[in-house]
Design a protein around this motif. Structure first.
Motif: not given
Length: 82
Positions: A21-24, A30-34
């Motif tokens: 959850q924390r990583l997500l 940071l608006n990363l495209n997972l």
């Protein structure tokens, strides 16, 4: 090569994953495209694993070739100008 691969449209499939959850939360902040992050990390992990497996399968042949070169030199030994 990665640039070329990114230009090629590839079929994608949805995948259900569990993520800390924390990583997500940090990734969203940071608006990363997972999907992109996963694909890049997975491609790198596959390259490493496949390289390791290839080296394991070919370890004996590589050792034999290196031993041959140590004893006899390379075939182009007399042709090199450097």
């Amino acid at each position: 090569m990665a640039e070329r691969a990114s230009r090629v449209r590839r079929r994608k499939r949805p995948a259900k994953l569990s993520v800390d959850q924390r990583l997500l939360e940090r990734a969203k902040r940071l608006n990363l495209n997972l999907s992109q992050v996963l694909e890049e990390a997975l491609a790198e992990a596959l390259r490493r694993r496949e390289t390791d497996e290839w080296l394991k399968r070919n370890r004996a042949a590589l050792a034999a070739y290196n031993e041959h070169v140590e004893e006899s030199g390379v075939l182009s030994e007399g042709l090199r100008s450097f």
